[in-house]
Enzyme design. Sequence first.
Site, mmCIF file in Angstrom:
data_model
loop_
_atom_site.group_PDB
_atom_site.id
_atom_site.type_symbol
_atom_site.label_atom_id
_atom_site.label_comp_id
_atom_site.label_asym_id
_atom_site.label_seq_id
_atom_site.Cartn_x
_atom_site.Cartn_y
_atom_site.Cartn_z
ATOM 1 N N SER A 146 -13.817 11.049 -5.298
ATOM 2 C CA SER A 146 -15.161 10.902 -5.856
ATOM 3 C C SER A 146 -15.076 10.049 -7.105
ATOM 4 C CB SER A 146 -15.750 12.272 -6.217
ATOM 5 O OG SER A 146 -16.955 12.136 -6.949
ATOM 6 N N TYR A 159 -14.539 20.228 -10.270
ATOM 7 C CA TYR A 159 -14.670 19.250 -9.194
ATOM 8 C C TYR A 159 -14.010 17.938 -9.586
ATOM 9 C CZ TYR A 159 -16.952 16.251 -5.709
ATOM 10 O OH TYR A 159 -17.205 15.364 -4.694
#
Length: 281
Positions: A146, A159
């Site tokens: 990401s 995350y």
Amino acid sequence: MGRFEDKVAVVTGAGAGIGKACALAIAREGGRVVVADIDGSAAIASTAQIASEADRALASATDIADAQAVAALFETAERHFGGVDLLVNNASAMHLTPRDRAILDLDLAVWDQTMATNLRGTLLCCRQAIPRMIARGGGAIVNMSSCQGLSGDTAQTSYAASKAAMNMLSASLATQYGHAQIRCNAVAPGLIMTDRLLAKLDECTQWHLRRHQFLPRVGRPEDVASLVAFLLSDDAAFITGQVVCIDGGMMAHVPTYADGGNSRAARPSGKTAEADASRGC
């Protein structure tokens, strides 16, 4: 002949969104796909759609944080399709992101569960896939990272850390098993508007994210799937150990870009800090 004729792929988190798009892209080009998802009903529905187009998919309800479940997943792939050539590690603990806060406010259970799925789960899948790929003369792995693993943010600490670690895991895998003809790359999406993300982001947040892109639209799962398919294919035979952003240019500019950069005329009128204030965002 498609690029994945006679190839077997395992795609995790393939019940919806990016994972489903990746599984479809592989099957459409001749690959046989094991569609894995913690949501068994979603995996079955995704497999049914693939079967209606390519008839080359098998569903598996799998929690990748569970080592025994991961072993069973790859045993299933080998039993039904003869082995594993391709792996897309897309599964991620997205349900935890609303509770994934700044460091001092972070519940350590969220950190532990995020790492168990995003990072440890990816490692478990790689450990199962690599010996099977070696037995078939090589293979290719794409780990879904990401843009949040490449820059700091005011929240989503767990995350982001898990995705940054995934980038290094990908580099390590590429380094350690390149001699065995196994390639590994990471893909770092930016704003990719899946149904699940659309349900979580209000209009104001979407607008703030879009204004930091160069391109005038949000990304689609199919955009990511096209990149993943390329990296898995022989078209990318000399590409390994890389982190490839697919973000409409979000990570490619100086921080002041959205406010006009070094020139107030750098962006179309209305895309300035004053416009922010007028929108109440």
